[in-house]
Motif scaffolding. Structure first.
Motif, PDB file in Angstrom:
ATOM      1  N   THR A 123       0.847  -1.193   0.000  1.00 57.53           N
ATOM      2  CA  THR A 123       0.000   0.000   0.000  1.00 57.53           C
ATOM      3  C   THR A 123       0.880   1.239   0.000  1.00 57.53           C
ATOM      4  OG1 THR A 123      -1.706  -1.147   1.284  1.00 57.53           O
ATOM      5  CG2 THR A 123      -1.810   1.258   1.199  1.00 57.53           C
ATOM      6  N   ASP A 124       0.638   2.129  -0.955  1.00 56.05           N
ATOM      7  CA  ASP A 124       1.333   3.408  -0.995  1.00 56.05           C
ATOM      8  C   ASP A 124       0.601   4.360  -0.048  1.00 56.05           C
ATOM      9  OD1 ASP A 124       2.409   5.908  -1.560  1.00 56.05           O
ATOM     10  OD2 ASP A 124       2.609   5.513  -3.703  1.00 56.05           O
ATOM     11  N   THR A 125       1.256   4.760   1.027  1.00 58.58           N
ATOM     12  CA  THR A 125       0.610   5.612   2.031  1.00 58.58           C
ATOM     13  C   THR A 125       0.480   7.065   1.575  1.00 58.58           C
ATOM     14  OG1 THR A 125       2.656   6.243   3.156  1.00 58.58           O
ATOM     15  CG2 THR A 125       1.617   4.155   3.829  1.00 58.58           C
ATOM     16  N   LYS A 126       1.200   7.419   0.484  1.00 57.63           N
ATOM     17  CA  LYS A 126       1.244   8.804  -0.024  1.00 57.63           C
ATOM     18  C   LYS A 126       1.993   9.741   0.924  1.00 57.63           C
ATOM     19  CE  LYS A 126      -1.518   7.356  -3.284  1.00 57.63           C
ATOM     20  NZ  LYS A 126      -1.023   7.034  -4.629  1.00 57.63           N
ATOM     21  N   GLN A 127       2.484   9.210   2.031  1.00 55.58           N
ATOM     22  CA  GLN A 127       3.247  10.019   2.983  1.00 55.58           C
ATOM     23  C   GLN A 127       4.680  10.167   2.475  1.00 55.58           C
ATOM     24  OE1 GLN A 127       3.480   8.276   6.862  1.00 55.58           O
ATOM     25  NE2 GLN A 127       5.013   9.726   7.614  1.00 55.58           N
ATOM     26  N   SER A 128       5.192  11.382   2.409  1.00 52.47           N
ATOM     27  CA  SER A 128       6.529  11.627   1.870  1.00 52.47           C
ATOM     28  C   SER A 128       7.597  11.508   2.948  1.00 52.47           C
ATOM     29  CB  SER A 128       6.603  13.014   1.233  1.00 52.47           C
ATOM     30  OG  SER A 128       5.709  13.130   0.149  1.00 52.47           O
ATOM     31  N   PHE A 129       8.809  11.186   2.525  1.00 51.24           N
ATOM     32  CA  PHE A 129       9.957  11.163   3.428  1.00 51.24           C
ATOM     33  C   PHE A 129      11.115  11.904   2.751  1.00 51.24           C
ATOM     34  CE2 PHE A 129      10.518   7.464   0.728  1.00 51.24           C
ATOM     35  CZ  PHE A 129      11.886   7.423   0.473  1.00 51.24           C
ATOM     36  N   SER A 130      12.093  12.301   3.527  1.00 52.62           N
ATOM     37  CA  SER A 130      13.239  13.047   3.005  1.00 52.62           C
ATOM     38  C   SER A 130      14.340  12.088   2.574  1.00 52.62           C
ATOM     39  CB  SER A 130      13.775  14.015   4.061  1.00 52.62           C
ATOM     40  OG  SER A 130      14.967  14.614   3.625  1.00 52.62           O
ATOM     41  N   ARG A 131      14.736  12.186   1.316  1.00 51.09           N
ATOM     42  CA  ARG A 131      15.789  11.310   0.809  1.00 51.09           C
ATOM     43  C   ARG A 131      17.166  11.741   1.303  1.00 51.09           C
ATOM     44  NH1 ARG A 131      14.674  10.194  -5.089  1.00 51.09           N
ATOM     45  NH2 ARG A 131      13.228   8.710  -4.168  1.00 51.09           N
ATOM     46  N   ARG A 132      17.296  12.994   1.716  1.00 52.49           N
ATOM     47  CA  ARG A 132      18.595  13.472   2.194  1.00 52.49           C
ATOM     48  C   ARG A 132      19.063  12.723   3.430  1.00 52.49           C
ATOM     49  NH1 ARG A 132      17.635  19.783   2.799  1.00 52.49           N
ATOM     50  NH2 ARG A 132      15.708  18.914   3.681  1.00 52.49           N
ATOM     51  N   ASP A 133      18.112  12.192   4.195  1.00 56.97           N
ATOM     52  CA  ASP A 133      18.460  11.489   5.431  1.00 56.97           C
ATOM     53  C   ASP A 133      18.734  10.002   5.198  1.00 56.97           C
ATOM     54  OD1 ASP A 133      17.965  13.880   6.731  1.00 56.97           O
ATOM     55  OD2 ASP A 133      15.853  13.377   7.099  1.00 56.97           O
ATOM     56  N   ARG A 134      18.652   9.549   3.962  1.00 59.93           N
ATOM     57  CA  ARG A 134      18.782   8.124   3.678  1.00 59.93           C
ATOM     58  C   ARG A 134      19.951   7.847   2.720  1.00 59.93           C
ATOM     59  NH1 ARG A 134      16.884   7.618   7.817  1.00 59.93           N
ATOM     60  NH2 ARG A 134      14.652   7.697   8.266  1.00 59.93           N
ATOM     61  N   LEU A 135      20.467   6.642   2.792  1.00 56.72           N
ATOM     62  CA  LEU A 135      21.498   6.212   1.850  1.00 56.72           C
ATOM     63  C   LEU A 135      20.898   6.112   0.450  1.00 56.72           C
ATOM     64  CD1 LEU A 135      23.097   3.235   3.837  1.00 56.72           C
ATOM     65  CD2 LEU A 135      24.015   5.551   3.616  1.00 56.72           C
ATOM     66  N   SER A 136      21.726   6.339  -0.569  1.00 55.28           N
ATOM     67  CA  SER A 136      21.305   6.030  -1.930  1.00 55.28           C
ATOM     68  C   SER A 136      21.401   4.515  -2.118  1.00 55.28           C
ATOM     69  CB  SER A 136      22.200   6.734  -2.943  1.00 55.28           C
ATOM     70  OG  SER A 136      23.508   6.172  -2.914  1.00 55.28           O
ATOM     71  N   LEU A 137      20.833   4.023  -3.211  1.00 51.97           N
ATOM     72  CA  LEU A 137      20.910   2.589  -3.476  1.00 51.97           C
ATOM     73  C   LEU A 137      22.368   2.140  -3.570  1.00 51.97           C
ATOM     74  CD1 LEU A 137      19.631  -0.149  -4.161  1.00 51.97           C
ATOM     75  CD2 LEU A 137      19.530   0.590  -6.549  1.00 51.97           C
ATOM     76  N   GLN A 138      23.192   2.906  -4.292  1.00 51.33           N
ATOM     77  CA  GLN A 138      24.594   2.508  -4.456  1.00 51.33           C
ATOM     78  C   GLN A 138      25.339   2.558  -3.133  1.00 51.33           C
ATOM     79  OE1 GLN A 138      25.903   1.217  -7.394  1.00 51.33           O
ATOM     80  NE2 GLN A 138      27.414   0.604  -5.874  1.00 51.33           N
ATOM     81  N   GLU A 139      25.044   3.559  -2.310  1.00 56.94           N
ATOM     82  CA  GLU A 139      25.689   3.635  -0.993  1.00 56.94           C
ATOM     83  C   GLU A 139      25.314   2.432  -0.135  1.00 56.94           C
ATOM     84  OE1 GLU A 139      25.988   8.495  -0.432  1.00 56.94           O
ATOM     85  OE2 GLU A 139      24.188   7.417   0.205  1.00 56.94           O
ATOM     86  N   TYR A 140      24.045   2.016  -0.219  1.00 57.58           N
ATOM     87  CA  TYR A 140      23.622   0.829   0.534  1.00 57.58           C
ATOM     88  C   TYR A 140      24.364  -0.414   0.047  1.00 57.58           C
ATOM     89  CZ  TYR A 140      20.887  -3.205   1.941  1.00 57.58           C
ATOM     90  OH  TYR A 140      20.519  -4.441   2.431  1.00 57.58           O
ATOM     91  N   LEU A 141      24.433  -0.591  -1.288  1.00 59.24           N
ATOM     92  CA  LEU A 141      25.095  -1.774  -1.836  1.00 59.24           C
ATOM     93  C   LEU A 141      26.581  -1.782  -1.489  1.00 59.24           C
ATOM     94  CD1 LEU A 141      23.380  -1.905  -5.349  1.00 59.24           C
ATOM     95  CD2 LEU A 141      22.880  -3.325  -3.347  1.00 59.24           C
ATOM     96  N   ASP A 142      27.203  -0.602  -1.514  1.00 64.68           N
ATOM     97  CA  ASP A 142      28.617  -0.521  -1.137  1.00 64.68           C
ATOM     98  C   ASP A 142      28.806  -0.881   0.325  1.00 64.68           C
ATOM     99  OD1 ASP A 142      29.258   0.273  -3.692  1.00 64.68           O
ATOM    100  OD2 ASP A 142      29.363   2.409  -3.214  1.00 64.68           O
TER     101      ASP A 142
END
Length: 319
Positions: free
Chosen positions: A205-224
């Motif tokens: 379910t898409d809650t439509k609630q937004s979050f800040s991407r600045r506070d999260r790792l990027s996909l590549q940072e996570y994989l690294d």
């Protein structure tokens, strides 16, 4: 690529991105930064309105190319991509790509259309070994949530402990590995990043609630990060008889294959794996055709597994 083709390709590249760095153009076309600057200046002199911001990149201010014509090779590549999408994505993506491919074919020259029709029957991709029906239609929804930074509510089946949980997830990206799609996201329930197999998501379910991407790792940072710190790895050295090496195929990479050494009628292979139990069970299928040189802990685990297997079948025979 001649200069005229490169200028056209640079213009198309600029139209596909909001901002494009000079280094990005240099890397894509295999040219120097000086050549990039000269090409951009040539486009400007031809009347293309290109803006530039120091330290950021180039952008088009108000310009759109007429409908793009595809070369024969480009159309063939798209058709081959469609074959992969047909077998390795779900219906939500397949339907949209099929629609896009029809639009692409509509602008092709007649000889190129006939070329694709002739080629279509001669290229195929094997189906994945399994496809869970409950995973159908999720990939498109996941893409939208990732792009819009929407929190997802998921009902997830954890395979390792056979339980189902409700999670709130901030989606980071989609990653395809080991024949399956994975949703990488920050799990608000666990307060950490988690890898969710898409085919184990029972409900989304898409809650439509937004979050800040600045506070999260990027996909590549996570994989690294996972590649560096996921779990402590164990060095494993195995010697296989050459007669069974052909049966290893791609499976060896799933267990951390590093390199191999030809010993004549045998091959010594080195692995780095965080899952000694898994590699032990995998090696059972090769019987006496494989010898464990390192580590001793793997030798001991194999002895335990073999003894348990022997006792199991001894009971069957005696009964």
């Amino acid at each position: 690529m001649n200069r005229l083709d490169r200028l056209t390709a640079i213009l198309i590249h600029l139209q596909t991105r909001r901002v494009v760095r000079a280094q990005e153009l240099a890397s894509r076309f295999g040219i120097s930064l000086r050549t990039v600057y000269r090409d951009v200046r040539s486009l400007e002199e031809a009347g293309v309105p290109i803006g530039a911001e120091a330290g950021v990149g180039y952008f088009l201010t108000d310009y759109h190319l007429p409908p793009v014509m595809f070369t024969n090779a480009e159309a063939s590549a798209l058709m081959m991509g469609g074959k992969l999408i047909e077998k390795w994505t779900d219906e939500s993506v397949q339907t949209e790509f099929e629609s896009a491919l029809f639009k692409i074919k509509s602008v092709l020259k007649r000889p190129d259309q006939e070329h694709l029709d002739d080629l279509d029957a001669h290229i195929n991709v094997a189906k994945p070994p399994y496809r869970k029906p409950h995973a159908t239609g999720l990939l498109n929804s996941l893409q939208h949530a990732i792009a819009r930074r929407h929190v997802l509510a998921i009902h997830y089946h954890s395979h390792y402990n056979d339980t189902e949980t409700q999670r709130e997830v901030e989606p980071v990206g989609l990653y395809h590995t080991h024949m399956a799609w994975h949703l990488i996201g920050y799990c608000r329930t666990r307060q950490d990043y988690r890898d969710f197999r898409v085919d184990r998501i029972r409900q989304l379910t898409d809650t439509k609630q937004s979050f800040s991407r600045r506070d999260r790792l990027s996909l590549q940072e996570y994989l690294d990060r996972v590649g560096r710190n996921d779990m402590p790895v164990t060095d494993v050295v195995l010697v296989f008889q050459k007669s069974v090496v052909r049966h290893l195929q791609e499976q060896k990479y799933s267990f951390g294959f590093q390199d191999e050494e030809d010993l004549g009628d045998r091959i010594r292979m080195r692995f780095q794996t965080p899952w000694v139990e898994g590699i032990a069970r995998w090696l059972l299928m090769f019987g006496k055709e494989v010898t464990i040189e390192e580590p001793e802990s793997l030798q001991s685990r194999m002895q335990t597994l073999v003894e348990a297997l022997r006792d199991h079948y001894a009971e069957k025979v005696s009964s």
